[in-house]
Motif scaffolding. Structure first.
Motif, short mmCIF file in Angstrom:
data_model
loop_
_atom_site.label_atom_id
_atom_site.label_comp_id
_atom_site.label_asym_id
_atom_site.label_seq_id
_atom_site.Cartn_x
_atom_site.Cartn_y
_atom_site.Cartn_z
N GLU A 182 0.83 -1.21 0.00
CA GLU A 182 0.00 0.00 0.00
C GLU A 182 0.87 1.26 0.00
O GLU A 182 0.59 2.22 -0.73
CB GLU A 182 -0.92 0.00 1.22
N ARG A 183 1.93 1.24 0.78
CA ARG A 183 2.82 2.40 0.80
C ARG A 183 3.50 2.58 -0.55
O ARG A 183 3.69 3.71 -1.02
CB ARG A 183 3.89 2.23 1.90
N ALA A 184 3.88 1.47 -1.17
CA ALA A 184 4.52 1.54 -2.48
C ALA A 184 3.58 2.14 -3.51
O ALA A 184 3.96 3.00 -4.31
CB ALA A 184 4.99 0.16 -2.91
N ARG A 185 2.35 1.68 -3.52
CA ARG A 185 1.35 2.19 -4.45
C ARG A 185 1.12 3.69 -4.22
O ARG A 185 1.07 4.49 -5.16
CB ARG A 185 0.05 1.41 -4.28
N ASN A 186 1.00 4.09 -2.96
CA ASN A 186 0.77 5.50 -2.64
C ASN A 186 1.95 6.36 -3.07
O ASN A 186 1.77 7.50 -3.51
CB ASN A 186 0.51 5.66 -1.15
N ARG A 187 3.15 5.81 -2.96
CA ARG A 187 4.34 6.57 -3.35
C ARG A 187 4.37 6.80 -4.86
O ARG A 187 4.72 7.89 -5.33
CB ARG A 187 5.60 5.87 -2.88
N VAL A 188 4.00 5.79 -5.63
CA VAL A 188 3.93 5.94 -7.08
C VAL A 188 2.90 7.02 -7.45
O VAL A 188 3.16 7.87 -8.31
CB VAL A 188 3.58 4.60 -7.75
N VAL A 189 1.76 6.97 -6.81
CA VAL A 189 0.70 7.95 -7.09
C VAL A 189 1.20 9.37 -6.80
O VAL A 189 0.96 10.31 -7.58
CB VAL A 189 -0.55 7.65 -6.25
N ALA A 190 1.93 9.53 -5.70
CA ALA A 190 2.35 10.87 -5.28
C ALA A 190 3.54 11.40 -6.07
O ALA A 190 3.62 12.60 -6.34
CB ALA A 190 2.71 10.84 -3.79
N GLU A 191 4.48 10.53 -6.44
CA GLU A 191 5.76 11.01 -6.98
C GLU A 191 6.07 10.56 -8.40
O GLU A 191 6.89 11.20 -9.07
CB GLU A 191 6.91 10.56 -6.06
N TYR A 192 5.48 9.48 -8.87
CA TYR A 192 5.92 8.89 -10.13
C TYR A 192 4.77 8.71 -11.12
O TYR A 192 4.73 7.75 -11.89
CB TYR A 192 6.62 7.55 -9.87
N ASP A 193 3.85 9.64 -11.12
CA ASP A 193 2.71 9.58 -12.02
C ASP A 193 3.14 10.00 -13.44
O ASP A 193 3.95 10.92 -13.61
CB ASP A 193 1.61 10.51 -11.51
N MET A 194 2.60 9.34 -14.45
CA MET A 194 2.97 9.63 -15.84
C MET A 194 2.63 11.08 -16.23
O MET A 194 3.43 11.77 -16.87
CB MET A 194 2.25 8.66 -16.78
N ASP A 195 1.46 11.56 -15.86
CA ASP A 195 1.07 12.93 -16.20
C ASP A 195 2.01 13.95 -15.56
O ASP A 195 2.35 14.97 -16.17
CB ASP A 195 -0.37 13.22 -15.76
N ARG A 196 2.43 13.67 -14.34
CA ARG A 196 3.37 14.56 -13.66
C ARG A 196 4.69 14.65 -14.44
O ARG A 196 5.24 15.74 -14.64
CB ARG A 196 3.61 14.05 -12.24
N MET A 197 5.18 13.50 -14.90
CA MET A 197 6.42 13.47 -15.66
C MET A 197 6.28 14.26 -16.97
O MET A 197 7.14 15.08 -17.32
CB MET A 197 6.84 12.04 -15.97
N VAL A 198 5.18 14.02 -17.68
CA VAL A 198 4.97 14.69 -18.96
C VAL A 198 4.86 16.20 -18.76
O VAL A 198 5.44 16.99 -19.52
CB VAL A 198 3.70 14.14 -19.65
N ASN A 199 4.14 16.62 -17.74
CA ASN A 199 3.98 18.06 -17.48
C ASN A 199 5.32 18.72 -17.19
O ASN A 199 5.58 19.84 -17.63
CB ASN A 199 3.02 18.27 -16.31
N ARG A 200 6.17 18.03 -16.44
CA ARG A 200 7.48 18.61 -16.12
C ARG A 200 8.36 18.70 -17.37
O ARG A 200 9.09 19.67 -17.55
CB ARG A 200 8.16 17.78 -15.04
N LEU A 201 8.30 17.69 -18.23
CA LEU A 201 9.07 17.74 -19.48
C LEU A 201 8.57 18.86 -20.39
O LEU A 201 9.36 19.60 -20.99
CB LEU A 201 9.00 16.40 -20.20
N GLU A 202 7.25 18.99 -20.50
CA GLU A 202 6.69 20.06 -21.31
C GLU A 202 7.10 21.42 -20.77
O GLU A 202 7.43 22.35 -21.53
CB GLU A 202 5.16 19.95 -21.35
#
Length: 253
Positions: free
Chosen positions: A223-243
């Motif tokens: 559960e902690r691992a899943r929550n960490r992905v949601v908070a820090e490693y989301d695909m939309d977050r990565m794309v927005n930062r690259l844009e």
């Protein structure tokens, strides 16, 4: 814009020098882990402060849990990675014998292809693991593969930001991984998965036995691992930062 998405320690000194010179020609260098940022800190690129960390993203619509983890019956410990020396498959096979002795019926499911295939199959035989370890080869549907695992293991000798680790976390799996490169950061220094030293089959076996013996702890880690992905490693977050990076660079051209 250039990028470095691994630690660079697997290159020869000559090739690494050439790579560093190429990075020095870039306006900005994107890295996917603080561990890579630290590795570049003393280089010409790092001293010029042209390095930006943009964490990898994972598609959470594709990679999602298949509840419940650790269902009744024989558990499956899974690994999905290229069959290369730095991924530590040999370490896992050496640890497997001890795990099998402690957890009757446990199975090891290894997916991936690569140059070590012809070496790993004889090692399975030599360690007496036939019937307990299956080498499946490559897969076109990794999301489905993760849903056949109860625990995900990644005994790598070198990692920056492992995509398969993020995918396994998004899939709701408890994780056991070696503490190399960016992996401790991804697993929140052990809060979202068990960390073990690299090249240590005994420590790896002990962690796997521990997580299999403690379903409640396994669920909490997952559960902690899943929550960490949601908070820090989301695909939309990565794309927005690259844009945003490209927009800023273009605006100042």
């Amino acid at each position: 814009v250039a990028s470095q998405r691994e630690l660079g320690e697997l290159r020869s000194a000559r090739l690494q020098g050439f790579h560093t010179r190429l990075l020095s020609l870039a306006t900005r260098v994107v890295v996917n882990s603080p561990a890579v940022l630290d590795r570049l800190a003393l280089s010409r690129v790092g001293r010029a402060r042209r390095v930006e960390v943009i964490l990898n993203g994972v598609d959470r619509a594709k990679f999602h849990p298949a509840p419940p983890p650790l269902p009744p019956g024989a558990p499956t410990i899974g690994m999905l990675a290229n069959l290369r020396p730095e991924k530590g498959h040999d370490v896992l096979l050496k640890a497997a014998k001890r795990v099998i002795h402690a957890v009757p019926g446990v199975r090891f499911s290894i997916w991936g292809s690569g140059p070590l295939k012809d070496e790993l199959e004889p090692l399975v035989e030599a360690e007496g693991l036939r019937g307990h370890v299956t080498l499946h080869g490559a897969t076109a549907d990794p999301a489905a593969v993760y849903r056949t695992f109860d625990v995900f293991v990644l005994p790598s000798r070198s990692e920056a930001t492992s995509n398969v680790l993020l995918e396994a976390m998004a899939s709701g799996l408890p994780i056991v991984a070696s503490a190399v490169g960016g992996t401790p950061e991804i697993l929140d220094r052990g809060e979202a998965g068990l960390l073990v030293p690299p090249d240590d089959p005994n420590a790896l076996a002990a962690a796997l036995i521990d997580i299999l013996a403690s379903p409640a702890r396994a669920r909490a880690l997952a559960e902690r691992a899943r929550n960490r992905v949601v908070a820090e490693y989301d695909m939309d977050r990565m794309v927005n930062r690259l844009e945003g990076l490209y927009a800023d660079l273009l605006a100042n051209t």
